[in-house]
Enzyme design. Structure first.
Site, PDB file in Angstrom:
ATOM      1  CB  CYS A 164      46.682  52.228  46.215  1.00  0.00           C
ATOM      2  SG  CYS A 164      45.952  51.190  47.504  1.00  0.00           S
ATOM      3  CG  HIS A 304      52.530  51.078  44.309  1.00  0.00           C
ATOM      4  ND1 HIS A 304      51.707  52.106  44.736  1.00  0.00           N
ATOM      5  CD2 HIS A 304      51.897  49.922  44.634  1.00  0.00           C
ATOM      6  CE1 HIS A 304      50.616  51.590  45.283  1.00  0.00           C
ATOM      7  NE2 HIS A 304      50.704  50.272  45.234  1.00  0.00           N
ATOM      8  CD  GLU A 315      56.859  49.749  41.845  1.00  0.00           C
ATOM      9  OE1 GLU A 315      56.848  50.955  41.522  1.00  0.00           O
ATOM     10  OE2 GLU A 315      56.598  49.355  43.009  1.00  0.00           O
ATOM     11  CE  LYS A 336      52.425  53.258  48.563  1.00  0.00           C
ATOM     12  NZ  LYS A 336      53.032  53.849  47.338  1.00  0.00           N
ATOM     13  CG  HIS A 341      49.734  51.615  50.765  1.00  0.00           C
ATOM     14  ND1 HIS A 341      49.426  52.738  50.026  1.00  0.00           N
ATOM     15  CD2 HIS A 341      49.457  50.553  49.957  1.00  0.00           C
ATOM     16  CE1 HIS A 341      48.993  52.375  48.835  1.00  0.00           C
ATOM     17  NE2 HIS A 341      49.003  51.063  48.766  1.00  0.00           N
ATOM     18  CG  PHE A 400      43.173  46.472  46.154  1.00  0.00           C
ATOM     19  CD1 PHE A 400      44.497  46.091  46.086  1.00  0.00           C
ATOM     20  CD2 PHE A 400      42.462  46.200  47.316  1.00  0.00           C
ATOM     21  CE1 PHE A 400      45.124  45.445  47.147  1.00  0.00           C
ATOM     22  CE2 PHE A 400      43.068  45.556  48.386  1.00  0.00           C
ATOM     23  CZ  PHE A 400      44.389  45.180  48.307  1.00  0.00           C
TER      24      PHE A 400
END
Length: 412
Positions: A164, A304, A315, A336, A341, A400
């Protein structure tokens, strides 16, 4: 060696909200959700039946019919968005040395639909019936390859696949190529089309997705107390990155400047972020150091912000580590919350959003934010846009594998 300056001179996008930059900006300011029931395939047997599809997508005439048949959906998104970005930039590539022009695109998954189709043909009809385009359509570098072919870009041409954070890393790599003189213009960003039977099923099995089938529009709820996972989406965000003097010489308009890129790894877990956000924190610090900013100068951060239980808390902790007391003064929002996402394409669309927010002096909101998580207690610009002139912005992308990337963007 003096590093050259890198500016954004063109932007383009297709995403769950809209298939152009102006329409996307309109919907971002309206706090509209692009999340809806899925229609690309039969999802009746799936526990999650909604997502962020690109709607009413018609690649022709931007891409000719023959080429459309030879491209996976993610490559079509990339070419479509690059057409808007290049047109927006006003650049005529034919006037420049093609070996000074490049393309670096990120994709976390690549041509997953084509892989599924090819494998299905293999199992049902045998290897002799497989299409010769299976491999050229499914490889992740199909997007950057096809963009370079379309525009005759013969300079640096690579593909980044860091889950991502792919698009953000692609833009960071592009910045370095221009800074150190290897190219003058690079088309960069990310594209993804992972809403497929395997993509959806795999993320459900990983227990990563929201299950709000009865209320898709409110499923993406970053930093909310009752969030239950991210929303799988698709699309592309593409930017034209250009050396400042090169852009100035041709009279190009400039959205903003790409000033820094922080790139770190959690070295912790293949899917979960480090619980204290230490890798994310260092990525933000590194981006600010390269930009030459004091930490308390940052005014806005595009998070994010995926709407996952672990990710949003980590975060927030990272932002507090980096900014200390200034974290409370920082405006933070999650694109998002409206588009879901887009995996490897997320950073590209979010960079487009950051460029627009700096240009127009308005911060788009984080929607679906009514009951904050006590552990997520910063200013997430809840539900309505906010007028604010920002000149120093960070954009976070985490993936990831523990990949972290933070981009520093500023006005010129």
């Amino acid at each position: 060696m003096t590093r050259r300056r890198v500016v954004v001179t063109g932007i383009g996008t297709v995403n769950p909200l809209a298939n152009s930059v102006p329409d996307t900006w309109r919907d971002l300011l309206a706090g509209k959700s692009g999340i809806a029931p899925l229609t690309l395939f039969d999802v009746s047997k799936y526990k999650v039946r909604f997502g962020g599809e690109v709607k009413n997508f018609k690649p022709e005439p931007i891409i000719d019919h023959k080429s459309v048949r030879r491209m996976d959906r993610f490559t079509q998104f990339a070419l479509y968005a690059s057409h808007e970005a290049v047109t927006d930039s006003g650049i005529d590539f034919a006037k420049y040395d093609p070996f000074r022009l490049g393309c670096i695109i990120g994709s976390g998954v690549g041509g997953l639909a084509e892989f599924e189709d090819g494998h299905g043909t293999l199992l049902s009809k045998g290897p002799d019936r497989m299409s010769p385009f299976v491999i050229p359509k499914m490889i992740p570098n199909a997007a950057s390859g096809n963009i370079s072919i379309r525009y005759g870009l013969r300079g640096p041409n690579t593909t980044v696949s860091t889950a991502c954070s792919s698009a953000a890393h692609a833009m960071g790599d592009s910045m370095r190529q221009i800074q150190y003189g290897f190219a003058d213009v690079i088309v960069s960003g990310g594209a993804e089309a992972a809403i497929t039977p395997t993509g959806l099923g795999g993320f459900i099995a990983a227990r990563a997705l929201s299950h709000r089938n009865d209320d898709p529009a409110h499923a993406s709820r970053p930093f909310e107390k009752d969030r239950d996972g991210f929303v799988l989406s698709e699309g592309a965000g593409i930017l034209v990155l250009e050396e400042y003097e090169h852009a100035k010489k041709r009279g190009a308009k400039v959205y903003c400047e790409l000033l820094g890129c922080g790139n770190t790894a959690d070295a912790y877990h293949i899917t979960a972020p480090h619980e204290d956000g230490i890798g994310a924190a260092e990525a933000m610090r590194a981006a600010c150091r390269e930009a030459g900013w004091n930490l308390n100068e940052v005014q806005y951060l595009n998070a994010h912000g995926t709407s996952t239980g672990l990710g949003d808390v980590a975060e927030t902790k990272a932002m507090k580590q980096v900014f200390g007391d200034h974290a409370k003064k920082l405006m933070v929002s999650s694109t998002k919350s409206m588009i879901g996402h887009l995996l490897g394409a997320s950073g590209g669309v979010e960079a487009v959003a950051c460029a627009l927010m700096m240009k127009h002096g308005v911060i788009h909101p984080t929607i679906n934010h009514t009951t904050p998580d006590p552990e997520c207690d910063l200013d997430y610009v809840p539900n309505t846009p906010r007028e604010a002139r920002v000149t120093k912005v960070l954009s976070n992308s985490f993936g990831f594998g523990g990949h972290n990337c933070s981009l520093a963007l500023g006005t010129v």
